[in-house]
Design an enzyme around this catalytic site. Sequence first.
Site, PDB file in Angstrom:
ATOM      1  N   GLU A  39      -0.587  -8.662   5.054  1.00 25.06           N
ATOM      2  CA  GLU A  39      -0.285  -8.904   6.482  1.00 25.06           C
ATOM      3  C   GLU A  39      -1.565  -8.912   7.325  1.00 25.06           C
ATOM      4  OE1 GLU A  39       0.026  -6.143   4.903  1.00 25.06           O
ATOM      5  OE2 GLU A  39      -0.400  -4.436   6.204  1.00 25.06           O
ATOM      6  N   HIS A  98      -3.189  -5.305   1.616  1.00 22.07           N
ATOM      7  CA  HIS A  98      -2.452  -5.574   2.861  1.00 22.07           C
ATOM      8  C   HIS A  98      -2.431  -7.072   3.172  1.00 22.07           C
ATOM      9  CE1 HIS A  98      -2.023  -1.428   4.465  1.00 22.07           C
ATOM     10  NE2 HIS A  98      -3.064  -1.207   3.688  1.00 22.07           N
ATOM     11  N   CYS A 136       0.819  -1.206   0.000  1.00 20.29           N
ATOM     12  CA  CYS A 136       0.000   0.000   0.000  1.00 20.29           C
ATOM     13  C   CYS A 136       0.863   1.271   0.000  1.00 20.29           C
ATOM     14  CB  CYS A 136      -1.017  -0.042   1.126  1.00 20.29           C
ATOM     15  SG  CYS A 136      -2.424   1.015   0.776  1.00 20.29           S
TER      16      CYS A 136
HETATM   17  N1  GLN Z   1      -3.688   6.343   1.376  1.00 24.92           N
HETATM   18  C1  GLN Z   1      -2.328   6.121   1.790  1.00 24.92           C
HETATM   19  C2  GLN Z   1      -1.357   6.931   0.930  1.00 24.92           C
HETATM   20  O1  GLN Z   1      -1.741   7.425  -0.076  1.00 24.92           O
HETATM   21  C3  GLN Z   1      -1.988   4.637   1.740  1.00 24.92           C
HETATM   22  C4  GLN Z   1      -2.910   3.857   2.649  1.00 24.92           C
HETATM   23  C5  GLN Z   1      -2.341   2.592   3.183  1.00 24.92           C
HETATM   24  O2  GLN Z   1      -1.138   2.354   3.234  1.00 24.92           O
HETATM   25  N2  GLN Z   1      -3.215   1.754   3.696  1.00 24.92           N
HETATM   26  O3  GLN Z   1      -0.237   7.085   1.248  1.00 24.92           O
END
Ligand code: GLN
Length: 190
Positions: A171, A169, A78
Amino acid sequence: MKIGILAIQGDFEAHRKRLEELGAETVLVKTAADLENLDGLVLPGGESTTHMKLLTEEGLFDRIVERARTGMAVFGTCAGAILLAKEVKNPAQPSLALLDITVVRNAYGRQLESCVTKQTADLTGRPLEMVFIRAPVIERVGSDVQVLARRDGQPVLVRQGRILAATFHPELSSDPAVHEYFLKMVRDGR
Ligand code: GLN
């Protein structure tokens, strides 16, 4: 096998738990010195702008790029995938640029911001649970980038050499397949 987990902000503990369950030795990375002797590094979720700021302040930014170029495997989830992307949009921001993809931050819109879905992944050949939290969309993948899983046709798990990135994610789901894959990638040395 020694795996570092960037531990400046975000959900690094869940990665640590999963990697230890799979038999890896883990190190919480807070400074550039913590990167020494690592075989692999995990960049967890969180807020990518905050991560970038701290990476730069701690001198981690340059050292991660150097170590990745000399063989350290890196896995970003992410916000971590955003840090790895060569190009970031919405808004544009600097990144480690180790992976030839373009990402659009927070691209799923308010209603679909966070969701759990199961989709058959090339990686496993069976349905894989994917937890998305304010995830980016991978808008472009370079020709050297392999797509290992998709969500409704769009790439969500990609690999280029020793760099792996997931916009979801792994994890946070009970399926250890993606971490297993990363550890295999670290072990195989390619
Ligand atoms: N929205 C976050 C970003 O743009 C990422 C979100 C996440 O890691 N769950 O950095």
